[in-house]
Design a protein around this motif. Structure first.
Motif, short mmCIF file in Angstrom:
data_model
loop_
_atom_site.label_atom_id
_atom_site.label_comp_id
_atom_site.label_asym_id
_atom_site.label_seq_id
_atom_site.Cartn_x
_atom_site.Cartn_y
_atom_site.Cartn_z
N GLU A 39 0.85 -1.20 0.00
CA GLU A 39 0.00 0.00 0.00
C GLU A 39 0.88 1.25 0.00
N SER A 48 -12.28 3.39 0.14
CA SER A 48 -12.67 2.28 1.02
C SER A 48 -12.79 2.71 2.48
N SER A 345 -16.53 1.54 -9.29
CA SER A 345 -17.23 2.84 -9.23
C SER A 345 -17.83 3.05 -7.84
C1 FAD Z 1 -18.22 9.51 -1.70
C2 FAD Z 1 -18.23 8.04 -1.98
C3 FAD Z 1 -19.22 7.24 -1.42
C4 FAD Z 1 -19.25 5.88 -1.69
N1 FAD Z 1 -20.25 5.13 -1.15
C5 FAD Z 1 -20.32 3.81 -1.43
C6 FAD Z 1 -21.36 3.03 -0.88
O1 FAD Z 1 -22.21 3.53 -0.14
N2 FAD Z 1 -21.41 1.70 -1.20
C7 FAD Z 1 -20.46 1.11 -2.01
O2 FAD Z 1 -20.57 -0.08 -2.27
N3 FAD Z 1 -19.46 1.85 -2.54
C8 FAD Z 1 -19.36 3.17 -2.28
N4 FAD Z 1 -18.38 3.93 -2.82
C9 FAD Z 1 -17.42 3.28 -3.73
C10 FAD Z 1 -16.36 2.49 -2.98
O3 FAD Z 1 -15.87 3.28 -1.91
C11 FAD Z 1 -15.23 2.10 -3.94
O4 FAD Z 1 -15.76 1.44 -5.06
C12 FAD Z 1 -14.25 1.16 -3.24
O5 FAD Z 1 -13.81 1.71 -2.01
C13 FAD Z 1 -13.05 0.91 -4.13
O6 FAD Z 1 -12.17 0.06 -3.44
P1 FAD Z 1 -10.75 -0.29 -4.04
O7 FAD Z 1 -10.09 -1.20 -3.08
O8 FAD Z 1 -10.93 -0.72 -5.45
O9 FAD Z 1 -9.99 1.12 -4.15
P2 FAD Z 1 -9.40 2.10 -3.05
O10 FAD Z 1 -10.17 2.14 -1.81
O11 FAD Z 1 -9.16 3.39 -3.75
O12 FAD Z 1 -7.99 1.42 -2.70
C14 FAD Z 1 -6.96 1.36 -3.64
C15 FAD Z 1 -5.64 1.47 -2.87
O13 FAD Z 1 -4.56 1.22 -3.75
C16 FAD Z 1 -3.48 2.03 -3.37
N5 FAD Z 1 -2.59 2.16 -4.52
C17 FAD Z 1 -2.88 2.71 -5.71
N6 FAD Z 1 -1.81 2.68 -6.52
C18 FAD Z 1 -0.81 2.07 -5.82
C19 FAD Z 1 0.55 1.74 -6.12
N7 FAD Z 1 1.09 2.03 -7.31
N8 FAD Z 1 1.29 1.12 -5.17
C20 FAD Z 1 0.75 0.81 -3.96
N9 FAD Z 1 -0.53 1.12 -3.62
C21 FAD Z 1 -1.29 1.73 -4.55
C22 FAD Z 1 -4.14 3.34 -2.98
O14 FAD Z 1 -3.31 4.11 -2.14
C23 FAD Z 1 -5.43 2.86 -2.30
O15 FAD Z 1 -5.27 2.75 -0.89
C24 FAD Z 1 -18.27 5.29 -2.54
C25 FAD Z 1 -17.26 6.08 -3.07
C26 FAD Z 1 -17.23 7.45 -2.81
C27 FAD Z 1 -16.14 8.27 -3.39
#
Ligand code: FAD
Length: 385
Positions: A39, A48, A345
């Motif tokens: 991370e 997240s 998304s």
């Molecule tokens: C305002 C808002 C409200 C939301 N509400 C909801 C909801 O009610 N219900 C729902 O289901 N979803 C909701 N979502 C959507 C949901 O939050 C996201 O779809 C989800 O959190 C994505 O998870 P992820 O693990 O793919 O990405 P992220 O949580 O973005 O995690 C990706 C991680 O990868 C790390 N990373 C990136 N590149 C690198 C790299 N090169 N090297 C090392 N680490 C790296 C980043 O630092 C980050 O910590 C909401 C989103 C927003 C913005």
């Protein structure tokens, strides 16, 4: 930090410590494998950790392939709500509860009827309520609301705690966490992913690599020589402090106004939130007064809870936006042992468990018990964001 002189090794390298990466680590560790999560910032520091935490498949485009996975992810969420707190001691606030979609105009009523008919055709029954009946559910619903659609299977969680708890449970089963930014993929001469290179010059080697980088996933396109059409969509949330004694009860029912998209969701472990803007402003995570005012204005048509409420906070974070409304989950074409899980998304918390369980199966057994074929990253060649 890793030592550039002596590479770390893991069974599986997971890039990204959001809900997708951490839950996948959890399911892999449950299968006896030793994943390492890398991370760049903090665990759950992206969306997240700051999402609204609403477990619904209906906040985005309602893509059919995603919808088909919704019952399975709800079952997995219910299971996680039993097992994770027992193992880690962290209550991640999983609460089933009623959710009301409301209309304040005839156009809204038509939209709500269409929504109800569509859900019924998918086998999901939602109860039609008159304006009066909605107000019987909560005194906070305004006289402007003329109809509502009640749903009882869209729970909420605290997504920060869920992500942390999943990772902690994974670590208890042998997973590791490394702090650092990944800048490239390592490959064997046969074209198999064999690890990653970090910004500090170190390497982490592994038998497979999962890229779960959320809105930053597009960076991996050059590493993979394959498009990853995911871009950031900013979402802002406004937090309302709990009512003080004498100000009335908490708003226990989740609310949404179909005409304007404004929502109010009670986060059981914190304050009520007013959700959420959708803005394409690159990686800018500033909060703005214009978004705050618009969110409050829409919510005020729906609920008197806004009147005299103290704003306790405002946040902004980035959704991993996939233009066709469908996540990219599966093997990367042209590679052995390189996997993508991204592009959920506004529904990544909801679809997190089924995504993670599917990817864990794919990596561990070469096949998934869930139908993720339509989510294949191979289709990315035909998509732009
Ligand atoms: C305002 C808002 C409200 C939301 N509400 C909801 C909801 O009610 N219900 C729902 O289901 N979803 C909701 N979502 C959507 C949901 O939050 C996201 O779809 C989800 O959190 C994505 O998870 P992820 O693990 O793919 O990405 P992220 O949580 O973005 O995690 C990706 C991680 O990868 C790390 N990373 C990136 N590149 C690198 C790299 N090169 N090297 C090392 N680490 C790296 C980043 O630092 C980050 O910590 C909401 C989103 C927003 C913005």
């Amino acid at each position: 930090m890793t030592n550039p002189e002596s590479p770390e090794t893991a069974d599986i390298v997971i890039v990204g410590g959001g809900i997708i990466g951490c839950l996948t680590a959890y399911y892999l560790a449950q299968r006896g494998l030793k994943p390492t999560v890398i991370e760049a910032d903090g665990i759950a520091s992206g969306a997240s950790g700051t999402s609204a935490g609403w477990l619904t498949p209906y906040s985005h485009e309602c893509d059919a392939a995603m919808l088909a996975l919704s019952p399975a992810t709800l079952r997995l969420h219910a299971g996680l709500a039993e097992t994770l707190p027992a193992v880690t001691g962290i209550d991640h606030g999983y609460r089933p509860g009623a959710y009301l979609r409301c209309a304040v105009s005839d156009t809204g009523v038509t939209e709500l009827r269409e929504f109800q008919a569509q859900r019924a055709s998918e086998g999901v029954d939602m109860e039609w309520l008159s304006g009066e009946e909605t107000r019987a559910m909560s005194p906070w619903i305004t006289a402007e609301v003329i109809a509502g659609l009640r749903s009882d299977n869209e729970p909420t969680v605290d997504s920060y705690r869920l992500t942390m708890s999943a990772l902690q449970a994974a670590e208890m089963n042998g997973a590791r966490v490394i702090s650092g930014r990944v800048i490239g993929l390592l490959s064997s001469s046969e074209g198999a992913a064999s690890g990653v290179r970090l910004e500090d010059g170190s390497e982490v080697h592994g038998g497979a690599v999962l890229l779960a980088m959320g809105p930053w996933s597009g960076e991996a396109a050059t590493w993979l020589d394959h498009p990853v059409p995911v871009r950031p969509q900013r979402g802002q949330l406004v937090y309302l402090a709990s009512p003080k004694d004498g100000d009335g009860p908490e708003l226990e029912v989740g609310l949404n106004i179909v005409e304007h998209g404004g929502s109010l969701i009670r986060k059981r472990l914190s304050d009520t939130i007013v959700a959420a803007s959708r803005e394409f402003v690159g990686f800018d995570t500033s909060i703005t007064t214009s978004a705050r005012d618009e969110l409050l204005l829409n919510a005020a048509r729906l609920s008197d809870r806004i009147q005299n409420a103290r704003i306790s906070g405002q946040t902004a974070c980035l959704r991993p936006y996939s233009a066709d409304g469908r996540a990219y989950v599966g093997s990367v074409p042209g590679w052995d042992n390189a996997y993508l899980a991204t592009g959920h998304s506004g529904e990544g918390i909801h679809y997190g468990p089924v995504t993670a369980a599917a990817v864990a199966g794919l990596i561990a057994d070469g096949a998934s018990e869930y139908d993720i074929a339509p989510l294949t990253p191979a289709r990315a060649g035909n998509t732009t964001v």
